[in-house]
Structures are given as structure tokens and as C-alpha cells.
Scaffold this motif. Sequence first.
Motif, PDB file in Angstrom:
ATOM      1  N   VAL A   9     -67.353  36.594  -3.324  1.00 36.52           N
ATOM      2  CA  VAL A   9     -67.557  36.950  -4.727  1.00 36.52           C
ATOM      3  C   VAL A   9     -66.195  37.296  -5.304  1.00 36.52           C
ATOM      4  O   VAL A   9     -65.562  38.264  -4.880  1.00 36.52           O
ATOM      5  N   HIS A  10     -65.743  36.487  -6.255  1.00 39.51           N
ATOM      6  CA  HIS A  10     -64.400  36.655  -6.814  1.00 39.51           C
ATOM      7  C   HIS A  10     -64.502  36.769  -8.329  1.00 39.51           C
ATOM      8  O   HIS A  10     -65.297  36.073  -8.966  1.00 39.51           O
ATOM      9  N   ALA A  11     -63.681  37.642  -8.917  1.00 36.71           N
ATOM     10  CA  ALA A  11     -63.757  37.893 -10.348  1.00 36.71           C
ATOM     11  C   ALA A  11     -63.530  36.634 -11.180  1.00 36.71           C
ATOM     12  O   ALA A  11     -64.162  36.458 -12.224  1.00 36.71           O
TER      13      ALA A  11
ATOM     14  N   LEU B  23     -65.950  40.733  -1.106  1.00 38.29           N
ATOM     15  CA  LEU B  23     -65.452  40.901  -2.463  1.00 38.29           C
ATOM     16  C   LEU B  23     -63.983  40.503  -2.540  1.00 38.29           C
ATOM     17  O   LEU B  23     -63.167  40.928  -1.729  1.00 38.29           O
ATOM     18  N   GLY B  24     -63.672  39.691  -3.529  1.00 31.47           N
ATOM     19  CA  GLY B  24     -62.314  39.187  -3.666  1.00 31.47           C
ATOM     20  C   GLY B  24     -62.072  37.908  -2.894  1.00 31.47           C
ATOM     21  O   GLY B  24     -61.023  37.285  -3.022  1.00 31.47           O
TER      22      GLY B  24
ATOM     23  N   ALA C  88     -61.567  50.123  -5.438  1.00 30.75           N
ATOM     24  CA  ALA C  88     -61.599  50.351  -6.880  1.00 30.75           C
ATOM     25  C   ALA C  88     -60.952  49.193  -7.636  1.00 30.75           C
ATOM     26  O   ALA C  88     -61.389  48.826  -8.729  1.00 30.75           O
ATOM     27  N   GLU C  89     -59.926  48.600  -7.035  1.00 33.06           N
ATOM     28  CA  GLU C  89     -59.231  47.481  -7.685  1.00 33.06           C
ATOM     29  C   GLU C  89     -60.151  46.279  -7.855  1.00 33.06           C
ATOM     30  O   GLU C  89     -60.247  45.698  -8.940  1.00 33.06           O
ATOM     31  N   ILE C  90     -60.855  45.903  -6.775  1.00 34.96           N
ATOM     32  CA  ILE C  90     -61.748  44.757  -6.848  1.00 34.96           C
ATOM     33  C   ILE C  90     -62.951  45.069  -7.725  1.00 34.96           C
ATOM     34  O   ILE C  90     -63.392  44.229  -8.520  1.00 34.96           O
ATOM     35  N   ALA C  91     -63.477  46.287  -7.605  1.00 39.83           N
ATOM     36  CA  ALA C  91     -64.609  46.680  -8.441  1.00 39.83           C
ATOM     37  C   ALA C  91     -64.236  46.595  -9.919  1.00 39.83           C
ATOM     38  O   ALA C  91     -65.027  46.128 -10.753  1.00 39.83           O
TER      39      ALA C  91
END
Length: 243
Positions: free
Chosen positions: A174-176, A193-194, A218-221
Amino acid sequence: MLPTQRRQAILAEVRQAKAVSADELARRFGVSLETIRRDLRGLRDRGLLERVYGGALSVRSTEGTFAARSTLHSDRKLAIARLAATLVGPEDTIVIDVGTTALEVARALPASFRGRVLTNSVPAAMELAAREEIELLLCGGQVRPGDAACSGAHAESFFAEFYADKAFLGSGGVHAEAGHSTASYVLADSSKLGAIAVHRVCPLSRVTAVLTDHEASAEIAGALARAGCTLMQASEPALSQAG
């Protein structure tokens, strides 16, 4: 080269390279892109490869065996599954996808759940088969080696016949920016994540929420939030007490 010989050569290429491009196969065998796409669909329907956008993957090009993946980040997967179970209504129709985290969701469904479960996962179906209060529907199709997932055209047409209240989908990443690569609730422990998997499924705007564990950075969130993704984090598992 006869079509049968070409398909055998394609299958050999996929098994050796793990992932192939349809464009490259068309150039290599001197046929049209649509011919290659038909070949890949035919091999997919026989459960011999996994069809992805732009090409194909070997059915064995996974993150390891199902048994091995079941033990990887098991505490995170259990926490995510318990969070997912809180989202299920007593009479919902839900989809449970393949994968080790999705299997934990099947195990975590509360005793009060008396709805319908649609799945393409043989392990999830076996987990729920003894629960007489649940209407369990397992799609047909070729059973894929490794994760015992039903695949192929029959499996796809099965899900087209139903409207589900919620779907719990496994994920390879799952990537932004790249989106969900492996809508619905996406099950992804913090190690996913990422990450970007080979197959882009959909943009995050089509996902209801991503369920993950408490270790998400927190950065990825923050990146996912800025991309419009709702991130739901499971609570940290309580430490077991000795004695």
C-alpha cells in the motif's frame, strides 16, 4: 510456432523470470499483443500463472509459502483481524480475500455473526465450514498451488453476482502514490505500508480504509492521509503475563 508450443514457451518464460511483460512476449514471438493476451488469459484460467496489468506473474512468485507467511508478523495480523471483526455487522454479507491476514479475519469473526461470507480462499472456507449459523459460499475455479486460492474466469464471474456490504482484501503493498497493489477494507500490516507490489489494483481513493497495526510509522501514515486514505490502526497487543 504452433499456438500450443508458444503457450508452453510463455509458461516456461514466466516460471524462469517470475514476471513477464505482454509487450516483450509479443515482440519475442512475433505475434500481436492481443494474441499474447489471449494466451495469458488461457494460461491464467488453467491456474498456471497470475494475470496482472501489462503481463503475468508466476503463481509461485509469492512472498514465500503460505505456511511460512502465516508465522510472519503473526501478532500484527491477529490485531488487524480483530479490528476488522469490529467492523462487521451481525447479518452483513462480506468478502474475505485470500492471504494469511484474511484468514485471521475469518477466525476472528464474532459468535454473533450470522451473515454471509463469500470467499475464494479454501483455508478461510475450511475455517468457517463448521459454523452452521454462517451462510458460506466458496467460489469455484482452479485451485492455485501455495495459498489454495480459487482463481480463473469462473472465480471472477462468481463475485460479479453478489453485492457485499464489506470486503476484506489482502495486499502485497500500500503506497501513497502507487495505490493499493495486490474496494473495501485493505488488510496490510505495517511492513506493507510504503511498499509497491507488481500489480496495481486501484488508487487509494477507491478504498474505504486500510487496516494496519500499531507499528505504522507517522511518516507513512501522514503520506497516506495526504493521499486521501483513511488509516485505521489496531491497538498494541497486550503483553502476556507469565504464570
